[in-house]
Write a protein that holds these residues in place. Structure first.
Motif, PDB file in Angstrom:
ATOM      1  N   THR A 143       0.822  -1.222   0.000  1.00 49.76           N
ATOM      2  CA  THR A 143       0.000   0.000   0.000  1.00 49.76           C
ATOM      3  C   THR A 143       0.848   1.262   0.000  1.00 49.76           C
ATOM      4  O   THR A 143       0.308   2.364   0.046  1.00 49.76           O
ATOM      5  N   THR A 144       2.183   1.113  -0.025  1.00 51.46           N
ATOM      6  CA  THR A 144       3.188   2.182   0.059  1.00 51.46           C
ATOM      7  C   THR A 144       3.296   2.774   1.468  1.00 51.46           C
ATOM      8  O   THR A 144       4.067   3.707   1.682  1.00 51.46           O
ATOM      9  N   GLU A 145       2.548   2.238   2.439  1.00 53.02           N
ATOM     10  CA  GLU A 145       2.690   2.685   3.819  1.00 53.02           C
ATOM     11  C   GLU A 145       3.994   2.136   4.397  1.00 53.02           C
ATOM     12  O   GLU A 145       4.432   1.045   4.048  1.00 53.02           O
ATOM     13  N   ILE A 146       4.594   2.932   5.285  1.00 53.76           N
ATOM     14  CA  ILE A 146       5.847   2.531   5.917  1.00 53.76           C
ATOM     15  C   ILE A 146       5.556   2.023   7.326  1.00 53.76           C
ATOM     16  O   ILE A 146       4.864   2.677   8.106  1.00 53.76           O
ATOM     17  N   VAL A 147       6.087   0.842   7.638  1.00 55.56           N
ATOM     18  CA  VAL A 147       6.005   0.291   8.987  1.00 55.56           C
ATOM     19  C   VAL A 147       7.418  -0.069   9.426  1.00 55.56           C
ATOM     20  O   VAL A 147       8.338  -0.185   8.604  1.00 55.56           O
ATOM     21  N   ARG A 148       7.560  -0.255  10.726  1.00 50.07           N
ATOM     22  CA  ARG A 148       8.857  -0.658  11.255  1.00 50.07           C
ATOM     23  C   ARG A 148       8.709  -1.937  12.055  1.00 50.07           C
ATOM     24  O   ARG A 148       7.676  -2.164  12.684  1.00 50.07           O
ATOM     25  N   PRO A 149       9.729  -2.788  12.046  1.00 46.93           N
ATOM     26  CA  PRO A 149       9.656  -4.018  12.840  1.00 46.93           C
ATOM     27  C   PRO A 149       9.645  -3.703  14.328  1.00 46.93           C
ATOM     28  O   PRO A 149      10.244  -2.721  14.775  1.00 46.93           O
ATOM     29  N   ALA A 150       8.972  -4.530  15.086  1.00 49.56           N
ATOM     30  CA  ALA A 150       8.886  -4.347  16.533  1.00 49.56           C
ATOM     31  C   ALA A 150       8.826  -5.714  17.202  1.00 49.56           C
ATOM     32  O   ALA A 150       8.511  -6.729  16.558  1.00 49.56           O
ATOM     33  N   ASP A 151       9.133  -5.749  18.490  1.00 50.63           N
ATOM     34  CA  ASP A 151       9.020  -7.013  19.207  1.00 50.63           C
ATOM     35  C   ASP A 151       7.558  -7.261  19.573  1.00 50.63           C
ATOM     36  O   ASP A 151       6.671  -6.475  19.217  1.00 50.63           O
ATOM     37  N   ALA A 152       7.303  -8.318  20.299  1.00 44.14           N
ATOM     38  CA  ALA A 152       5.927  -8.703  20.611  1.00 44.14           C
ATOM     39  C   ALA A 152       5.211  -7.660  21.454  1.00 44.14           C
ATOM     40  O   ALA A 152       3.979  -7.560  21.425  1.00 44.14           O
ATOM     41  N   ASP A 153       5.968  -6.853  22.196  1.00 46.22           N
ATOM     42  CA  ASP A 153       5.375  -5.807  23.031  1.00 46.22           C
ATOM     43  C   ASP A 153       5.205  -4.483  22.302  1.00 46.22           C
ATOM     44  O   ASP A 153       4.714  -3.517  22.877  1.00 46.22           O
ATOM     45  N   GLY A 154       5.647  -4.438  21.049  1.00 43.84           N
ATOM     46  CA  GLY A 154       5.497  -3.215  20.273  1.00 43.84           C
ATOM     47  C   GLY A 154       6.680  -2.275  20.351  1.00 43.84           C
ATOM     48  O   GLY A 154       6.601  -1.140  19.863  1.00 43.84           O
ATOM     49  N   ASN A 155       7.796  -2.702  20.932  1.00 44.30           N
ATOM     50  CA  ASN A 155       8.990  -1.855  20.997  1.00 44.30           C
ATOM     51  C   ASN A 155       9.715  -1.893  19.653  1.00 44.30           C
ATOM     52  O   ASN A 155       9.999  -2.973  19.125  1.00 44.30           O
ATOM     53  N   PHE A 156      10.008  -0.716  19.114  1.00 46.30           N
ATOM     54  CA  PHE A 156      10.646  -0.641  17.804  1.00 46.30           C
ATOM     55  C   PHE A 156      11.996  -1.359  17.789  1.00 46.30           C
ATOM     56  O   PHE A 156      12.754  -1.332  18.767  1.00 46.30           O
ATOM     57  N   LEU A 157      12.286  -1.980  16.643  1.00 44.15           N
ATOM     58  CA  LEU A 157      13.576  -2.612  16.409  1.00 44.15           C
ATOM     59  C   LEU A 157      14.172  -2.047  15.129  1.00 44.15           C
ATOM     60  O   LEU A 157      13.455  -1.788  14.166  1.00 44.15           O
ATOM     61  N   THR A 158      15.480  -1.854  15.112  1.00 48.49           N
ATOM     62  CA  THR A 158      16.141  -1.518  13.859  1.00 48.49           C
ATOM     63  C   THR A 158      16.267  -2.800  13.041  1.00 48.49           C
ATOM     64  O   THR A 158      16.136  -3.916  13.574  1.00 48.49           O
ATOM     65  N   LEU A 159      16.545  -2.653  11.756  1.00 43.29           N
ATOM     66  CA  LEU A 159      16.724  -3.847  10.918  1.00 43.29           C
ATOM     67  C   LEU A 159      17.921  -4.653  11.404  1.00 43.29           C
ATOM     68  O   LEU A 159      17.915  -5.890  11.326  1.00 43.29           O
ATOM     69  N   SER A 160      18.952  -3.971  11.911  1.00 43.22           N
ATOM     70  CA  SER A 160      20.117  -4.677  12.432  1.00 43.22           C
ATOM     71  C   SER A 160      19.745  -5.506  13.656  1.00 43.22           C
ATOM     72  O   SER A 160      20.188  -6.655  13.799  1.00 43.22           O
ATOM     73  N   GLU A 161      18.925  -4.945  14.540  1.00 38.93           N
ATOM     74  CA  GLU A 161      18.476  -5.693  15.719  1.00 38.93           C
ATOM     75  C   GLU A 161      17.596  -6.867  15.317  1.00 38.93           C
ATOM     76  O   GLU A 161      17.651  -7.935  15.924  1.00 38.93           O
ATOM     77  N   LEU A 162      16.776  -6.663  14.305  1.00 44.38           N
ATOM     78  CA  LEU A 162      15.876  -7.724  13.848  1.00 44.38           C
ATOM     79  C   LEU A 162      16.656  -8.879  13.223  1.00 44.38           C
ATOM     80  O   LEU A 162      16.418 -10.045  13.539  1.00 44.38           O
ATOM     81  N   VAL A 163      17.603  -8.549  12.354  1.00 44.80           N
ATOM     82  CA  VAL A 163      18.318  -9.573  11.588  1.00 44.80           C
ATOM     83  C   VAL A 163      19.471 -10.176  12.380  1.00 44.80           C
ATOM     84  O   VAL A 163      19.683 -11.400  12.385  1.00 44.80           O
TER      85      VAL A 163
END
Length: 307
Positions: A143-163
């Motif tokens: 949909t062209t919307e931007i989202v960011r990865p987060a943990d199960a509690d909704g705390n934002f994660l960087t892509l480096s933290e995720l990967v």
């Protein structure tokens, strides 16, 4: 009883409030310029509240500070603001010394004002650089919307933290692929979160979170976004980047113009041009412009970064 001639301020024949032609023209210019900036900030406010869910929060975007690790929300922007405000103080002192016809002191305070302006411009260029290259990363949905990865509690994660499971740091600019993000979601209980303001202050709004299973489905047709430009923005809605470049860039052009004008005035001060004229009104006129530039930044800082 007829008023004395020197008290007929608005009666004609006298200059209103004793202002010279040059000062009046400078005020006319500043008023028109103020209306221009007002239009930009009003448009920014309208767009921000229209796209509240995907509009980035400034304190989550501008977190860099030279030489410091970890996030320092708005600390460097606050330092830039302080430096610019202090340059207004040095300009006031230059005008004051000009009224006392002290050439050397006028030159010294003008030089301090120029240095403050140059530091601000350099800081703004540094901030633009980090904004453009990015360091957290985002996911662009179909949909062209931007989202960011987060943990199960909704705390934002960087892509480096995720990967990789660890923060990459502000100087870390590894390129990530959507495949790496999909693999991370396949082996962890991660969610996706819209970057905008939570509608319930202090409480995570469920509408801002995309649950794990739904997130996995959405990632099948998503893409990774790193950094920001006029078309894509890892921090959230692309219009945020457009307004950032345009408003801060337009203000930066004003600061640059003010530094050039200040240098010309400084050069003439040291040549003794204004001392021979018997007054330093040119210092006062360019000072009006410089104070306006500083005042506009206070509004930009308030509406763009704080609100």
């Amino acid at each position: 009883m007829e008023m004395p001639q020197d008290e007929k301020v608005w009666g004609g024949g006298n200059q209103p409030m004793g202002a010279s032609y040059g000062k009046l023209m400078m005020w006319f210019f500043l008023i028109s310029d103020a209306l221009t900036f007002s239009g930009f900030l009003t448009a920014y406010g309208l767009m921000r509240f229209k796209y509240e869910t995907t509009w980035p929060i400034a304190e989550r975007v501008f977190t860099h500070f030279p030489g410091l690790e970890g996030d320092q929300p708005l600390l460097y922007v606050a330092l830039m603001t302080f430096i610019l405000i202090m340059s207004s103080v040095t300009m006031v002192l230059a005008v004051h010394e000009g009224k006392n016809n002290r050439k050397i002191r006028v030159g010294l305070w003008m030089l301090a004002t120029i240095v403050g302006g140059l530091i601000f411009l350099g800081s703004q260029a540094w901030e633009w650089y980090h904004f453009i290259i990015g360091d957290k990363g985002g996911i662009e949905l179909a949909t062209t919307e931007i989202v960011r990865p987060a943990d199960a509690d909704g705390n934002f994660l960087t892509l480096s933290e995720l990967v990789h499971g660890e923060a990459g740091g502000h100087g870390h600019h590894e390129h990530f692929t959507i495949k790496q993000v999909q693999d991370a979601f396949a082996h962890g209980d991660y969610t996706l979160r819209f970057p905008g303001k939570d509608k319930e202050y202090g409480v995570m709004n469920p509408d801002n979170l995309i649950a794990h299973d739904e997130a996995v489905e959405l990632l099948a047709s998503a893409d990774v976004v790193q950094g920001a430009n006029m078309t894509r923005n890892e921090y959230g809605h692309k219009q945020f980047a457009n307004f950032f470049f345009f408003i801060t860039g337009f203000h930066g052009f004003h600061v640059f113009s003010g530094v050039v004008l200040n240098f010309i005035i400084f050069y003439n001060v040291m040549l003794g041009t204004y001392q021979r004229r018997g007054h330093y009104e040119m210092v006062e006129k360019v000072g009006l412009y410089w104070h306006f530039v500083d005042l506009v930044w206070v509004f930009v800082f308030t509406f763009f970064y704080l609100v």
